[in-house]
Design a protein around this motif. Structure first.
Motif, PDB file in Angstrom:
ATOM      1  N   GLN A   1       0.833  -1.203   0.000  1.00  0.00           N
ATOM      2  CA  GLN A   1       0.000   0.000   0.000  1.00  0.00           C
ATOM      3  C   GLN A   1       0.868   1.254   0.000  1.00  0.00           C
ATOM      4  O   GLN A   1       0.581   2.232  -0.711  1.00  0.00           O
ATOM      5  CB  GLN A   1      -0.924   0.004   1.223  1.00  0.00           C
ATOM      6  N   GLN A   2       1.942   1.231   0.785  1.00  0.00           N
ATOM      7  CA  GLN A   2       2.821   2.400   0.855  1.00  0.00           C
ATOM      8  C   GLN A   2       3.536   2.625  -0.471  1.00  0.00           C
ATOM      9  O   GLN A   2       3.635   3.763  -0.951  1.00  0.00           O
ATOM     10  CB  GLN A   2       3.844   2.210   1.975  1.00  0.00           C
TER      11      GLN A   2
ATOM     12  N   PRO B   1     -12.461   5.964   6.817  1.00  0.00           N
ATOM     13  CA  PRO B   1     -11.786   4.777   6.290  1.00  0.00           C
ATOM     14  C   PRO B   1     -12.784   3.771   5.732  1.00  0.00           C
ATOM     15  O   PRO B   1     -13.967   3.763   6.112  1.00  0.00           O
ATOM     16  CB  PRO B   1     -11.067   4.215   7.522  1.00  0.00           C
ATOM     17  N   VAL B   2     -12.316   2.936   4.827  1.00  0.00           N
ATOM     18  CA  VAL B   2     -13.120   1.840   4.277  1.00  0.00           C
ATOM     19  C   VAL B   2     -12.479   0.527   4.706  1.00  0.00           C
ATOM     20  O   VAL B   2     -11.260   0.442   4.887  1.00  0.00           O
ATOM     21  CB  VAL B   2     -13.203   1.924   2.735  1.00  0.00           C
ATOM     22  N   THR B   3     -13.311  -0.487   4.885  1.00  0.00           N
ATOM     23  CA  THR B   3     -12.829  -1.811   5.268  1.00  0.00           C
ATOM     24  C   THR B   3     -12.884  -2.733   4.058  1.00  0.00           C
ATOM     25  O   THR B   3     -13.899  -2.793   3.362  1.00  0.00           O
ATOM     26  CB  THR B   3     -13.664  -2.396   6.419  1.00  0.00           C
ATOM     27  N   VAL B   4     -11.803  -3.448   3.828  1.00  0.00           N
ATOM     28  CA  VAL B   4     -11.668  -4.296   2.642  1.00  0.00           C
ATOM     29  C   VAL B   4     -11.324  -5.714   3.075  1.00  0.00           C
ATOM     30  O   VAL B   4     -10.509  -5.917   3.981  1.00  0.00           O
ATOM     31  CB  VAL B   4     -10.563  -3.758   1.705  1.00  0.00           C
TER      32      VAL B   4
ATOM     33  N   ILE C   1      -6.540  -5.817  10.155  1.00  0.00           N
ATOM     34  CA  ILE C   1      -7.549  -6.189  11.149  1.00  0.00           C
ATOM     35  C   ILE C   1      -7.426  -7.660  11.528  1.00  0.00           C
ATOM     36  O   ILE C   1      -7.239  -8.005  12.689  1.00  0.00           O
ATOM     37  CB  ILE C   1      -8.973  -5.885  10.629  1.00  0.00           C
ATOM     38  N   GLN C   2      -7.515  -8.542  10.554  1.00  0.00           N
ATOM     39  CA  GLN C   2      -7.348  -9.957  10.830  1.00  0.00           C
ATOM     40  C   GLN C   2      -7.117 -10.708   9.525  1.00  0.00           C
ATOM     41  O   GLN C   2      -7.334 -10.184   8.431  1.00  0.00           O
ATOM     42  CB  GLN C   2      -8.556 -10.551  11.554  1.00  0.00           C
ATOM     43  N   GLY C   3      -6.658 -11.953   9.658  1.00  0.00           N
ATOM     44  CA  GLY C   3      -6.437 -12.788   8.485  1.00  0.00           C
ATOM     45  C   GLY C   3      -6.336 -14.234   8.882  1.00  0.00           C
ATOM     46  O   GLY C   3      -6.069 -14.562  10.045  1.00  0.00           O
TER      47      GLY C   3
ATOM     48  N   TYR D   1      -8.607  -5.530   6.154  1.00  0.00           N
ATOM     49  CA  TYR D   1      -7.880  -4.352   6.605  1.00  0.00           C
ATOM     50  C   TYR D   1      -8.694  -3.099   6.293  1.00  0.00           C
ATOM     51  O   TYR D   1      -9.634  -3.128   5.492  1.00  0.00           O
ATOM     52  CB  TYR D   1      -6.501  -4.278   5.945  1.00  0.00           C
ATOM     53  N   SER D   2      -8.320  -2.016   6.920  1.00  0.00           N
ATOM     54  CA  SER D   2      -8.989  -0.734   6.674  1.00  0.00           C
ATOM     55  C   SER D   2      -7.960   0.276   6.188  1.00  0.00           C
ATOM     56  O   SER D   2      -6.762   0.152   6.473  1.00  0.00           O
ATOM     57  CB  SER D   2      -9.669  -0.220   7.946  1.00  0.00           C
TER      58      SER D   2
END
Length: 311
Positions: A194-195, A282-285, A239-241, A261-262
């Protein structure tokens, strides 16, 4: 007069395009742009097993360099209400053995032959009962012995810890051995991709993704630039996986994981004005990512990203 009118109209259109943003862009402008793309080895065109993080059907690949095998049974349609359940391949040895045993047993019952001489013996009833009991015991013993050793089985059912994140590596066996450092690598790559996307750093992406995926990222960034737009992602939080499946083939390890993740995901025009998304909300994906590396050792690389029916 007519020529001057057309010139004015074209000028107005170009002005709106520069100030108001591109004429067409993706609502999901993060890496992958909300599409399914990449390769998962021989499992590219099959659906990853569902997990607790991603209990819904995974979207089929839209772009991949892996050719589709003619007649291959692909994934269930995207967007189904029921979770997709993968079918475990039947063990070839057990299939033939059980079929032969069942056929021989039925033939013996129908023809009147058994361990005690069939129905013509005074002990025929007891013989049939004992024969059935012995047969059931043999089949169960063989099934535990051989079916339990089947290789390259999908691995699913990992339960994420209550605090979020990946479960312990010892939660279940898998064909491609994974430990806590592997799960940490998956999470770190998710954030670093993402970065690098935000910085439009293709060189950095080459250290974290396969050449196929890097080419897709590069094409998407170039398309945004040609439209006078830029995607900005920030405040990315894992968030989790959990693990969907892990396997080995042709000297490569593969691991497919579902990750939620968000992030702040917004698109701006050439003037810096927001044309899609929000700078504060933020959006959660939820996506399914596949990673690969040489079985002899090496760094994990993203080889595929797939969308799910869950947001």
């Amino acid at each position: 007069m007519k020529k001057r009118y057309l010139t004015s109209v074209l000028t107005a259109i170009l002005t709106v395009g520069l100030l108001g943003g591109p004429l067409a862009y993706h609502a999901d402008a993060r890496p992958g742009q909300g599409s399914s793309m990449g390769s998962r080895g021989s499992r590219t065109w099959s659906a990853p097993p569902s997990t607790r993080t991603s209990p819904y059907t995974t979207s089929p690949m839209e772009r991949s360099v892996t050719p589709r095998t003619p007649g291959y049974n692909t994934q269930a349609p995207f967007g189904g209400s029921a979770p997709y359940q993968s079918m475990r391949p039947r063990h070839p040895f057990m299939t033939g053995l059980f079929g032969g045993f069942l056929g021989a047993g039925l033939f013996g019952l129908l023809s009147g032959h058994g361990f005690f001489g069939g129905i013509h013996s005074i002990f025929s009833m007891f013989g049939l009962i004992i024969q059935i009991m012995i047969g059931v015991w043999i089949v169960r013993w063989l099934w535990r012995k051989f079916a339990g050793n089947s290789n390259n089985r999908p691995v699913s059912g990992f339960t994420p810890p209550s605090s979020g994140g990946f479960p312990p590596a010892s939660a279940a066996p898998q064909s491609a051995p994974l430990d806590s450092s592997d799960y940490e690598a998956f999470q770190r790559i998710l954030l670093d991709i993402q970065q690098a996307w935000n910085q439009q750093n293709i060189i950095a992406m080459q250290q974290m993704a396969t050449p196929e995926m890097v080419s897709y990222f590069n094409q998407q960034l170039s398309a945004l630039a040609s439209q006078g737009a830029r995607n900005v992602v920030s405040d990315v939080r894992f968030i989790q996986g959990d693990l969907s499946e892990a396997w080995r083939e042709d000297g490569m390890d593969y691991a497919t994981v579902a990750m939620r993740y968000s992030l702040i995901d917004l698109t701006t025009n050439a003037m810096g004005q927001v044309i899609e998304g929000s700078s504060t909300e933020p959006v959660t994906v939820t996506e399914v990512w596949t990673f690969t590396r040489p079985s002899r050792g090496g760094s994990w690389l993203v080889s595929a990203i797939q969308q799910t029916g869950q947001r």
